[in-house]
Design an enzyme around this catalytic site. Structure first.
Site, short mmCIF file in Angstrom:
data_model
loop_
_atom_site.label_atom_id
_atom_site.label_comp_id
_atom_site.label_asym_id
_atom_site.label_seq_id
_atom_site.Cartn_x
_atom_site.Cartn_y
_atom_site.Cartn_z
N LYS A 1 0.84 -1.19 0.00
CA LYS A 1 0.00 0.00 0.00
C LYS A 1 0.88 1.25 0.00
CE LYS A 1 -0.36 0.51 5.00
NZ LYS A 1 -1.19 0.99 6.08
N GLN A 2 0.25 2.35 -0.40
CA GLN A 2 0.95 3.63 -0.35
C GLN A 2 0.15 4.56 0.53
OE1 GLN A 2 2.87 4.95 -3.80
NE2 GLN A 2 2.48 7.12 -3.45
N GLY A 3 0.66 4.76 1.73
CA GLY A 3 -0.02 5.65 2.65
C GLY A 3 0.41 7.07 2.38
N ALA A 4 0.00 7.98 3.28
CA ALA A 4 0.41 9.37 3.14
C ALA A 4 1.90 9.50 3.46
CB ALA A 4 -0.41 10.23 4.09
N GLU A 5 2.39 8.61 4.31
CA GLU A 5 3.73 8.74 4.84
C GLU A 5 4.78 7.95 4.06
OE1 GLU A 5 4.35 10.67 7.33
OE2 GLU A 5 6.34 10.09 7.99
N ALA A 6 4.43 6.71 3.71
CA ALA A 6 5.43 5.82 3.13
C ALA A 6 4.79 4.79 2.22
CB ALA A 6 6.17 5.10 4.25
N LYS B 1 9.27 -0.67 4.81
CA LYS B 1 8.61 0.63 4.82
C LYS B 1 9.57 1.65 4.22
CE LYS B 1 6.02 3.38 8.02
NZ LYS B 1 5.55 3.52 9.38
N ASP C 1 0.24 8.10 16.52
CA ASP C 1 -0.79 7.79 15.52
C ASP C 1 -1.61 6.60 16.01
OD1 ASP C 1 -0.74 7.09 11.91
OD2 ASP C 1 -2.28 7.93 13.23
#
Lengths: 335, 239
Positions: free
Chosen positions: B20-25, B40, B145
């Site tokens: 997956k591609q989150g907002a962070e990494a 990550k 988080d």
């Protein structure tokens, strides 16, 4: 056909606008500008608004080519904002509503911004970044509420910029934020500043106290220019805003971003948000200074939505309030 | 030499599958040293000034690894850190297999309890989460988080033995002794918890009670939490 007039004066801008079924017929505005190094105080701001409100009201009607008889509903800012200025406008709105025999609608200022943004850009269901001198929120619509996904835990980003402008004594004309933006274009050195993102929330008081102190020290020793500080401040503040917006988008699975509020006029912020959107394949929506900055038409637009979905504010409920959360309002006009 | 190292990591990543591609990494899954591994990668953010981006990315990578190590030393279950590449900002972590997020577990349990909805079966879990967070905060680790998607329940050992609670995603974590920071940590969880699982206020209350009972420094933290909750309501909202 529904014609709504909106009264806005929650901060140092006083605007009265008229909307007819999604068309902005008039939107005159005045700004109370204080000398460099000074902010605006509630009583002086209210005095400014009182002095011009009837002139602006006349302008609104004349520019729209309408008479009071053509107005169907009177919308005004119920809150949030500064007490005395809010009261000034509410008083006029209540008076004309009774004089003209029309219903009143009390509008949430933040929702005014959102609804105007939606009208002008036609964004479908965006993640909204609302940034101004008084507010910094990331908002998304869900089940009849504009929910706040992230926000500042202390001061608003515009407040941070305005107060920094006072420290370096730049002009407040047309607005401190605009002048910081112009100076930032001439800055090049990046100075490291505190960066505070906490989950989906942000904090600006730390960076403000840091840069207020740094400004005096660094400018005195000619270590950097005021332009460099403006540049670094914008880069840091706006990165924080883009980050929490991106986080909310990832959380909601949204592919649209809408920026509203006075700070939304800033082209560098729009540029940075655009880069983030491009990398995610999302679309960016923004408006220009007519609608980003507080104005009467945005209150008229939100009022139009509320009125058409059956909401009306009785005279005894037409008070104002300095604190009014965006998620307190039931959004009866969307499903 | 450094360029070669870079090439090796990115070559390695191009073999793996992007989870997956989150907002962070960006998160990949692959096999590393014979084990299933989560990688990550904190890729550069083009909207940021390059100096800011490098500082922030490096700091967050370091903080994440440091926080995980500190939790592990205190006996809190987290993924094992296999390897860190500070040039490409990649963290190679243990892949927690055979697990379910606390979020999904709560949702499934609530569904199962219908037609008579009750939160009772989830109370032991809430108490356990409170205890684990208390231990984490006593170690002065602030997660940054906390959500129910960042907590896993994993089968430990054979059969239906007790599930262990694993904390993941320390991407925004840092070390701090301040009750303010820990209070905000709990506030972030409260907001995430109640918006993801509507009408579970009593459950979250149980979590806080368990936290207060287990942590040695809890009273100052809970006080800060109460203050932070009010902040949104008391802040001047002009403009």
């Amino acid at each position: 056909m529904t014609v709504v007039i909106g009264f806005e004066g929650s901060a140092n801008k006083i605007g009265i606008g008229i909307i007819r079924d999604g068309e902005v017929l008039s939107n005159p505005r005045r700004t109370y500008i204080t000398p460099p190094g000074h902010g605006f105080l509630p009583s002086e701001t209210a005095r400014h608004h009182r002095a011009v409100v009837l002139t602006v009201l006349q302008e609104a009607l004349q520019q729209a080519g309408l008479t009071p008889a053509d107005i169907d509903c009177v919308a005004y800012t119920k809150g949030p904002g500064m007490g005395a200025p809010l009261l000034t406008l509410a008083l006029v709105a209540r008076t004309v509503a009774q004089l003209w025999g029309r219903p009143l609608v009390g509008v949430n200022h933040c929702i005014g911004h959102v609804e105007m943004g939606r009208l002008i850009t036609q964004a479908h269901n965006p993640t909204v970044l609302y940034v101004s001198g008084g507010n910094t929120q990331v908002i998304a619509y869900s089940e009849r509420r504009y929910r706040i996904f992230g926000e500042t835990i202390d001061i608003a980003v515009g407040n941070c910029l305005d107060r920094f402008a006072r420290v370096i004594k730049i002009s407040n004309d047309p607005s401190p934020g605009y002048n910081i933006e112009q100076m930032a274009k001439r800055g090049s050195r990046y100075i490291e500043l505190p960066y505070t993102v906490k989950g989906m929330d942000v904090s600006f008081s730390g960076i403000l106290s840091f840069i207020e102190e740094a400004a005096n020290k660094m400018l005195a020793s000619a270590e950097c220019s005021a332009e460099d500080l403006c540049f670094s401040l914008q880069e840091t503040l706006f990165s924080m805003l883009v980050e929490i917006t991106e986080r909310a988008m990832a959380h909601c699975g949204s592919q649209e971003v809408l920026i509203v509020g006075g700070v939304g006029c800033n082209l560098r912020l729009q540029e940075m948000m655009g880069v983030m959107c491009k990398e995610r394949g999302a679309k960016l929506f923004a408006t220009d200074e007519r609608f980003c900055i507080d104005n009467g038409a945005m209150i008229a637009q939100a009022g139009w939505e509320m009125f058409r979905s059956g909401q009306v504010t009785e005279l005894q409920d037409s008070w104002i309030t300095q604190r009014y959360r965006t998620d307190e309002v039931e959004v009866t006009w969307r499903d | 030499m450094e360029l070669e190292k870079n090439m090796v990591v990115s070559e390695f990543l191009s073999k793996g599958s992007v989870l997956k591609q989150g907002a962070e990494a960006r998160v990949y899954r692959d096999v590393f040293l014979g084990r299933s591994t989560i990688i990550k990668e904190r890729f550069p953010k083009k909207y940021r000034h390059p100096l800011l981006d490098e500082k922030l990315t490096h700091r967050r990578t370091v903080q994440e690894v440091r926080s995980i190590q500190r939790c592990r030393r205190a006996g809190i279950h987290t993924p094992v850190v296999y390897f860190v590449d500070y040039t490409s900002h990649c963290i190679f972590l243990e892949d927690i297999v055979d697990s379910v997020t606390v979020r999904d577990h709560i949702a499934a349990t609530r569904l199962r309890s219908l037609p008579c909805p009750t939160l009772e079966p989830l109370e032991p879990l809430a108490a356990r989460v409170g205890r684990v967070l208390a231990r984490m905060h006593d170690e002065d680790v602030v997660h940054g988080d906390l959500t129910t998607s960042n907590m896993l329940l994993r089968r430990s050992g054979d059969g239906e033995a007790e599930l262990s609670l694993v904390l993941i995603d320390f991407g925004l974590s840092y070390i701090s002794a301040l009750p303010e920071d820990k209070g905000v940590d709990l506030y972030v969880l409260e907001k995430a918890f109640l918006s993801t699982h509507p009408n579970t206020e009593p459950l979250f209350q149980k979590l806080l009670e368990s936290y207060a009972a287990s942590s040695k420094k809890s009273s100052a933290v809970i006080k800060k939490l109460d203050e932070v909750r009010l902040r949104g309501r008391k802040r001047s909202m002009v403009g």
